[in-house]
Design a protein around this motif. Structure first.
Motif, short mmCIF file in Angstrom:
data_model
loop_
_atom_site.label_atom_id
_atom_site.label_comp_id
_atom_site.label_asym_id
_atom_site.label_seq_id
_atom_site.Cartn_x
_atom_site.Cartn_y
_atom_site.Cartn_z
N ILE A 14 0.86 -1.20 -0.26
CA ILE A 14 -0.08 -0.20 0.06
C ILE A 14 0.88 1.14 0.31
N LEU A 15 1.99 1.01 1.04
CA LEU A 15 3.11 2.78 0.41
C LEU A 15 3.36 2.66 -0.67
N ARG A 16 3.57 1.63 -0.91
CA ARG A 16 4.49 1.49 -2.54
C ARG A 16 3.47 2.53 -3.61
N ARG A 17 2.28 2.12 -3.49
CA ARG A 17 1.84 2.44 -4.21
C ARG A 17 0.68 4.05 -3.90
N ALA A 18 1.52 4.03 -2.30
CA ALA A 18 0.56 5.91 -2.54
C ALA A 18 1.70 6.50 -2.94
N HIS A 19 3.22 6.21 -2.69
CA HIS A 19 4.18 7.16 -3.09
C HIS A 19 4.12 7.03 -4.51
N ARG A 20 3.97 5.81 -4.90
CA ARG A 20 4.23 6.05 -6.60
C ARG A 20 2.51 7.37 -6.81
N ASN A 21 1.94 6.93 -6.47
CA ASN A 21 0.64 7.98 -6.81
C ASN A 21 0.75 9.03 -6.69
N LEU A 22 1.46 9.61 -5.41
CA LEU A 22 2.13 10.93 -5.19
C LEU A 22 3.32 11.26 -6.09
N MET A 23 4.60 10.79 -6.82
CA MET A 23 5.29 10.78 -6.99
C MET A 23 4.68 11.31 -8.82
N ARG A 24 3.30 10.78 -9.22
CA ARG A 24 2.21 10.74 -10.80
C ARG A 24 1.90 11.98 -10.24
N VAL A 25 1.21 12.41 -9.09
CA VAL A 25 1.13 13.50 -9.57
C VAL A 25 1.49 14.64 -9.41
N LEU A 26 2.64 14.42 -8.00
CA LEU A 26 3.87 16.03 -7.89
C LEU A 26 4.38 15.58 -9.65
N ASP A 27 4.85 15.42 -10.57
CA ASP A 27 5.59 15.03 -11.96
C ASP A 27 4.46 15.90 -12.28
N VAL A 28 3.56 15.13 -12.70
CA VAL A 28 2.26 16.88 -13.39
C VAL A 28 2.38 18.18 -12.84
N GLU A 29 2.30 18.43 -11.90
CA GLU A 29 1.80 19.20 -11.17
C GLU A 29 2.94 20.47 -11.68
N TRP A 30 4.55 19.84 -11.05
CA TRP A 30 5.76 20.37 -11.21
C TRP A 30 5.68 20.76 -12.59
N GLN A 31 5.91 19.79 -13.34
CA GLN A 31 6.28 20.43 -15.09
C GLN A 31 5.32 21.29 -15.56
N THR A 32 3.84 21.84 -14.93
CA THR A 32 3.06 23.05 -15.23
C THR A 32 3.02 23.55 -14.44
N ARG A 33 4.30 23.54 -14.14
CA ARG A 33 3.47 24.90 -12.19
C ARG A 33 3.91 26.10 -12.82
N GLN A 34 3.62 26.77 -12.23
CA GLN A 34 3.92 28.74 -12.22
C GLN A 34 4.71 28.72 -12.70
N GLU A 35 5.05 30.11 -13.23
CA GLU A 35 6.70 30.22 -13.57
C GLU A 35 7.15 31.50 -12.15
N LYS A 36 8.85 31.25 -12.15
CA LYS A 36 8.82 32.11 -11.22
C LYS A 36 8.45 32.15 -9.48
N LEU A 37 8.04 30.88 -9.17
CA LEU A 37 7.75 30.26 -8.10
C LEU A 37 8.87 31.09 -7.07
N PRO A 38 8.63 30.84 -6.12
CA PRO A 38 10.65 30.28 -4.68
C PRO A 38 10.39 29.17 -4.44
N LEU A 39 10.57 27.69 -5.34
CA LEU A 39 11.05 27.02 -5.54
C LEU A 39 11.20 25.75 -6.01
#
Length: 338
Positions: free
Chosen positions: A177-202
């Motif tokens: 379950i933890l493995r799936r939860a981590h993979r799901n997180l990385m999938r969501v995070l990757d999509v959002e990171w690739q389309t992130r707003q410009e010039k964020l302090p991150l």
């Protein structure tokens, strides 16, 4: 003579047909029996089990009555012989035929476990420890051991799993379950990171997770997430301290008893954003998909402050004067409730 032989042949045919009909009827009656159970039960099919093994088990549990025609089941109903390995739920009202078809379909019984947004890893561990029909592999593992098993580079696992509902089968493990939860997180995070707003302090996706976890803890109002994100992004851009209470609480750990005192706000911990500059070193909770999206797509606004309204949401301000007024209104509301 020929006529007698013909009659005899016809009699034999009629007898054979009648016998086949009788036998088929008895097998059909056997399959049509409703299970004698008052609540759902689980049936586990292991590798090497045959149709006969499963039927004998059901009969042995007295969920159906035995039949002398049981050995003919496979011959008359070959479609039931292709059983699948797994654990299946049998329900009151099911017939033996329903049960066997479920085993043949391979549709295993699915359990669910729900991790809410804003929960902490220690709470996930507690939930997993009592989850039914789950193999508990992590019970004696350290956080570092779990991170190694899941091939996660961070030794602290806070915030590294996506909070949502997960289905699992009997025999799955907490690591699964933890493995799936981590993979799901990385999938969501990757999509959002690739389309992130410009010039964020991150500087990295991990920093986005840290901000998302703070947003998650600050508001449960969906319409506020992007605005809360904007406040923190604006403060980071202006090099203002975040000054967010959930980070103080997280830094206090078990010492937090429901109230934050002035001395807690001044205490130097790695997470106290009243003391430290920038983001804390790790996420402070598990974030959901919406908060991750908000962290990387904040509202376009100039807000720098917010305080609870007392009615479920927050009042946002662009300057300290207006914020102080909002704080006074909130305190007035609290006094009126006493």
């Amino acid at each position: 003579m020929v006529k007698k032989l013909l009659v005899l042949f016809l009699l034999l045919c009629v007898t054979a047909v009648a016998g086949f009909w009788f036998i088929n009827k008895q097998v059909s009656n056997f399959l049509a029996q409703s299970l004698v159970i008052e609540e759902p039960v689980l049936l586990t099919v292991k590798a090497g089990n045959s149709l006969a093994t499963i039927v004998n088990h059901i009969v042995g549990q007295k969920w159906v009555e035995d039949s002398e025609f049981k050995p003919l089941l496979r011959r008359l109903h070959p479609e039931l012989a292709n059983i699948k390995v797994g654990t299946f739920q049998l329900k009151p009202g099911d017939t033996l035929n329903d049960s066997l078809l479920r085993v043949v379909s391979g549709k295993e019984y699915q359990l669910t476990i729900t991790f809410i947004e804003g929960s902490r890893f220690i709470e996930w561990q507690q939930q997993l420890a009592v989850a039914p029909h789950l193999v508990h592999k992590t019970s004696k593992m350290s956080e570092q051991d779990i991170a190694n098993a899941l091939q996660i580079e961070h030794s602290k696992l806070e915030g590294l799993f996506l909070a949502e509902t997960y289905q699992y089968s009997v025999g799955d493990s907490d690591l699964d379950i933890l493995r799936r939860a981590h993979r799901n997180l990385m999938r969501v995070l990757d999509v959002e990171w690739q389309t992130r707003q410009e010039k964020l302090p991150l500087k990295s996706p991990y920093e986005a997770l840290i901000l998302a976890s703070i947003i998650e803890k600050e508001t449960a109002v969906a319409s506020e997430r992007e605005r809360v994100s904007a406040v923190f992004v604006n403060r980071l851009n202006k090099r203002m301290r975040l000054q967010t209470d959930p980070t103080v609480i997280y830094g206090m750990g078990d010492r937090y008893k429901g109230n934050i005192r002035k001395r807690d706000l001044r205490e130097s911990t790695p997470y106290n954003t009243y003391v430290i500059n920038g983001l804390p070193p790790t996420p402070i909770a598990m974030a959901g998909e919406a908060s991750i999206a908000a962290a990387l797509h904040p509202e376009d606004s100039n807000y720098l402050y917010f305080v609870a309204s007392g009615t479920g949401g927050h009042v946002f301000s662009k300057n300290l004067r207006d914020h102080n007024r909002a704080v006074q209104q909130y305190l007035k509301h609290l006094r009126s409730q006493k």
